[in-house]
Design a protein around this motif. Structure first.
Motif, mmCIF file in Angstrom:
data_model
loop_
_atom_site.group_PDB
_atom_site.id
_atom_site.type_symbol
_atom_site.label_atom_id
_atom_site.label_comp_id
_atom_site.label_asym_id
_atom_site.label_seq_id
_atom_site.Cartn_x
_atom_site.Cartn_y
_atom_site.Cartn_z
ATOM 1 N N ASP A 3 0.973 -1.282 0.087
ATOM 2 C CA ASP A 3 -0.171 0.057 -0.075
ATOM 3 C C ASP A 3 0.904 1.288 0.080
ATOM 4 O O ASP A 3 1.541 1.603 -0.994
ATOM 5 N N SER A 64 -0.115 5.897 -1.371
ATOM 6 C CA SER A 64 -0.568 4.572 -1.460
ATOM 7 C C SER A 64 -0.544 4.109 -3.145
ATOM 8 O O SER A 64 -1.112 4.720 -3.921
ATOM 9 N N GLU A 111 4.109 0.110 3.708
ATOM 10 C CA GLU A 111 3.155 -0.545 4.279
ATOM 11 C C GLU A 111 2.575 -1.850 3.514
ATOM 12 O O GLU A 111 2.642 -2.004 2.257
ATOM 13 N N PHE A 112 2.329 -2.953 4.190
ATOM 14 C CA PHE A 112 2.113 -4.521 3.634
ATOM 15 C C PHE A 112 0.720 -4.819 4.487
ATOM 16 O O PHE A 112 0.796 -4.966 5.708
ATOM 17 N N GLY A 113 -0.188 -5.041 3.811
ATOM 18 C CA GLY A 113 -1.615 -5.183 4.629
ATOM 19 C C GLY A 113 -2.544 -6.020 3.406
ATOM 20 O O GLY A 113 -2.675 -5.963 2.271
ATOM 21 N N PHE A 114 -3.678 -6.422 4.147
ATOM 22 C CA PHE A 114 -4.801 -7.023 3.377
ATOM 23 C C PHE A 114 -6.010 -6.766 4.151
ATOM 24 O O PHE A 114 -6.240 -6.305 5.341
ATOM 25 N N ASN A 115 -6.969 -6.731 3.233
ATOM 26 C CA ASN A 115 -8.426 -6.413 3.402
ATOM 27 C C ASN A 115 -8.870 -7.726 3.324
ATOM 28 O O ASN A 115 -9.100 -8.595 2.506
ATOM 29 N N LYS A 165 -12.434 -1.499 7.669
ATOM 30 C CA LYS A 165 -12.089 -0.756 6.275
ATOM 31 C C LYS A 165 -13.273 -0.472 5.696
ATOM 32 O O LYS A 165 -13.656 0.655 4.871
ATOM 33 N N ARG A 181 -9.119 -4.740 7.976
ATOM 34 C CA ARG A 181 -7.807 -4.382 7.285
ATOM 35 C C ARG A 181 -6.777 -4.772 8.490
ATOM 36 O O ARG A 181 -6.768 -4.113 9.377
ATOM 37 N N GLU A 183 -2.775 -4.425 8.586
ATOM 38 C CA GLU A 183 -1.347 -4.147 7.923
ATOM 39 C C GLU A 183 -0.299 -3.689 8.710
ATOM 40 O O GLU A 183 -0.403 -3.354 10.130
ATOM 41 N N ARG A 185 3.337 -1.347 9.085
ATOM 42 C CA ARG A 185 4.070 -0.150 8.224
ATOM 43 C C ARG A 185 5.484 -0.496 8.875
ATOM 44 O O ARG A 185 5.912 -0.237 9.885
ATOM 45 N N ALA A 216 4.581 -10.347 8.321
ATOM 46 C CA ALA A 216 3.288 -9.536 8.793
ATOM 47 C C ALA A 216 2.687 -10.828 9.516
ATOM 48 O O ALA A 216 2.225 -10.378 10.582
#
Length: 300
Positions: A3, A64, A111-115, A165, A181, A183, A185, A216
């Motif tokens: 992101d 992003s 940033e590394f993340g997921f919805n 989210k 979400r 994530e 950072r 993560a």
């Protein structure tokens, strides 16, 4: 997956004249000292949704990549949907065509993340089930726009965020309901380098994305997330222990002067009670959904 990024031009000798060229950026915000007429830093502009900044000694771009892709494709400045590996590569390609040497310029934050779509309201999970990270309380629990539930845990070289989210974007469609979400950072370049990430081009490498994901999940596993407790279904003595262990103040204040061995025994006791009463179904579900989402995104 990927992101927010911040990309730093330590040497701005090519970057600054490129950004100052009106053929590349028709609009450029600069600071004018009124009396002397001197143009001062910073100089600011935008490449679609990305902030482009020239400071006195360096230059950088940030924002992003997910939102950039959505803006280019859908003209929507949002990131509630999926952002696949192929989408990521397209975003990197776009930046490479519009900024000098961007693919090989150093990333300093990421940033590394997921919805993930969860089975009950995300705000309920965050408020009732997400307790701590590494037995520490959250540092922030307010969204920037005041929408939805958020818990953010600050550490010296990274942040952990978990938030609602769907509420952030006020989505009304069923497909967007209950979007949670998670994530990480990364705030230090050295940690990213240790994971194989030096620049944007490294994000095309699936092995590097795999390492970011493993990091993560390791951070996720250190969260204290337990199911809601029903007093009548738990032995009275165990119930009192669980209430005590669920409170961050117990770990941060009451036993902070105790030995490492004492603290480890209490953690083991807490985990044993979670297992005894099967209070880990929420955490297990979130973990499973994170793994499934990563596998989907990296293969599309």
């Amino acid at each position: 997956m990927i992101d927010f990024v911040k990309i730093l031009y330590k040497d701005k000798s090519e970057f600054e004249p490129y950004v100052n060229d009106p053929d590349n950026f028709p609009e450029l915000i600069q600071v004018l000292e009124r009396h002397s007429g001197e143009i001062r830093y910073p100089h600011k502009t935008n490449l679609e949704t990305m902030d482009v900044v020239i400071a006195q000694k360096y230059g950088y771009i940030k924002n992003s990549l997910h939102k950039l892709y959505n803006y280019l494709v859908y003209r929507e400045n949002a990131n509630y949907n999926d952002f696949t590996y192929s989408n990521l590569c397209e975003s990197i390609e776009y930046l490479g065509m519009n900024l000098p040497d961007i693919a090989f310029t150093g990333i300093t934050q990421l940033e590394f993340g997921f919805n993930i779509c969860v089975s009950k309201p995300a705000e309920q999970i965050i408020r009732e089930n997400v307790l701590m990270h590494k037995y520490k309380n959250y540092n922030h629990n307010k969204q920037y726009d005041g929408k939805g539930e958020l818990k953010r845990f600050d550490h010296s070289n990274y942040l952990v965020k978990i938030y609602d989210k769907a509420k952030q974007y006020s989505k009304e469609f069923d497909i967007h309901h209950n979007i949670l979400r998670f994530e990480i950072r990364h705030t230090r370049r050295r940690d990213l380098n240790d994971l194989g990430v030096f620049n944007l081009n490294d994000l095309r490498n699936k092995d590097n994305l795999q390492r970011l994901f493993e990091n993560a999940i390791m951070r996720f596993d250190k969260m204290q997330i337990i199911d809601s407790i029903l007093e009548e279904s738990i032995e009275p003595e165990d119930f009192q222990k669980l209430i005590r262990f669920k409170n961050p103040e117990y770990w941060q204040e009451e036993i902070k002067e105790k030995s490492g061995t004492f603290k480890m025994r209490r953690r083991n006791e807490f985990n044993a009670l979670i297992e005894k009463y099967s209070l880990n179904s929420t955490k297990n579900e979130l973990r499973r959904l994170l793994i499934e989402k990563f596998n989907h995104l990296i293969n599309n």
